[in-house]
Design an enzyme around this catalytic site. Structure first.
Site, PDB file in Angstrom:
ATOM      1  CG  ASP A  58      -1.806   1.208   1.319  1.00 28.25           C
ATOM      2  OD1 ASP A  58      -1.758   2.053   0.398  1.00 28.25           O
ATOM      3  OD2 ASP A  58      -2.567   1.307   2.299  1.00 28.25           O
ATOM      4  CB  SER A 137      -2.265  11.692 -15.663  1.00 31.84           C
ATOM      5  OG  SER A 137      -3.540  11.889 -16.256  1.00 31.84           O
ATOM      6  CE1 TYR A 151      -4.914   9.673 -11.472  1.00 35.26           C
ATOM      7  CE2 TYR A 151      -5.353  11.267 -13.203  1.00 35.26           C
ATOM      8  CZ  TYR A 151      -4.804  10.071 -12.786  1.00 35.26           C
ATOM      9  OH  TYR A 151      -4.125   9.290 -13.696  1.00 35.26           O
ATOM     10  CE  LYS A 155      -1.231   9.814 -11.707  1.00 35.65           C
ATOM     11  NZ  LYS A 155      -0.230   8.744 -11.570  1.00 35.65           N
TER      12      LYS A 155
END
Length: 245
Positions: A58, A137, A151, A155
């Protein structure tokens, strides 16, 4: 020569699995790290455990990178390549993102990548050779929020992290690069946009098609190879023309 060892986080599914399969096909011994499914994929690749092993990890756990490094060294005796692919997406509207959700996404996508670069980077620098490839991304470049504003922000941080570590480790034989995919043809995109949105998404891509995870994996493999000696701190875009710079 003994085959090099590559570690891929988030390697049990999606783009991570494509990367694992490509590196294994190219002759690497591969450590598949993921929350679940890593052992099953490694078993499919090599039931003897000689060239593929699964590791439960993790990346949001602060101790995970050190534990993963030691586990891979115990299993394979070496590490040469790290691919930071583990990521979390939550398509929550930006004004509705709760503090705990923000922390959770940033801790996996940015924190997990940064900590792994620290731990593995130190080991690779000490041995005088290594390759680190961080999966960024398109969202981190153009601020797209279809997969969540947190997110996208995480990135963007991955791209800066890549440059920071590339500069610091270059003189010690370690290259650090990023690959920045746009929408890929896979389950993640389908889950985010749904069946109706898939055709609209495809129509908006200049080359007229979604990305191919297999091609992204080949780009990762090139950056991971010993031949990639003069490329560091770079971001390789695979977005079908959605973002030009």
């Amino acid at each position: 020569m003994t085959a090099q060892v590559a570690v891929v986080t988030g390697g049990a599914r999606g783009l991570g699995q494509a990367i694992v399969r490509r590196l294994h096909a190219d002759g690497y011994r591969v450590a598949v790290a993921d929350l679940d499914g890593a052992d099953a994929l490694a078993e499919k690749l090599d039931g003897t455990g000689t060239t593929a092993r699964g590791f439960t990890a993790d990346v949001a756990d602060r101790a995970a990178p050190a534990g993963l490094l030691h586990g891979v060294l115990d299993a394979f005796g070496a590490v040469h390549v790290l691919v930071n692919n583990a990521a979390r997406t939550q398509a929550t509207p930006v004004l509705e993102i709760a503090p705990d959700e923000l922390d959770a996404v940033m801790d996996v996508n940015f924190g997990g990548t940064f900590r792994a670069c620290q731990v593995f980077g130190a080991h690779l620098a000490e041995q005088g050779y290594g390759r680190i490839v961080n999966m960024a991304s398109l969202a981190g470049q153009n601020g797209g929020t279809a997969t969540g504003a947190h997110y996208a922000a995480s990135k963007g941080a991955v791209l800066t992290t890549t440059k920071v570590f590339a500069r610091d480790l270059a003189a010690r034989g370690v290259t650090v690069n990023a690959v920045s995919p746009g929408p890929q043809d896979g389950d993640t995109v389908r889950e985010v946009v749904g069946a109706d949105g898939l055709e609209r998404l495809r129509a908006g891509i200049p080359v007229g098609r979604l990305g191919d995870p297999g091609f992204v994996a080949r780009m990762v493999a090139l950056l991971a190879s010993p031949e990639a000696i003069s490329v560091t701190g770079a971001c390789w875009d695979v977005n079908g023309g959605l973002y030009l710079r």
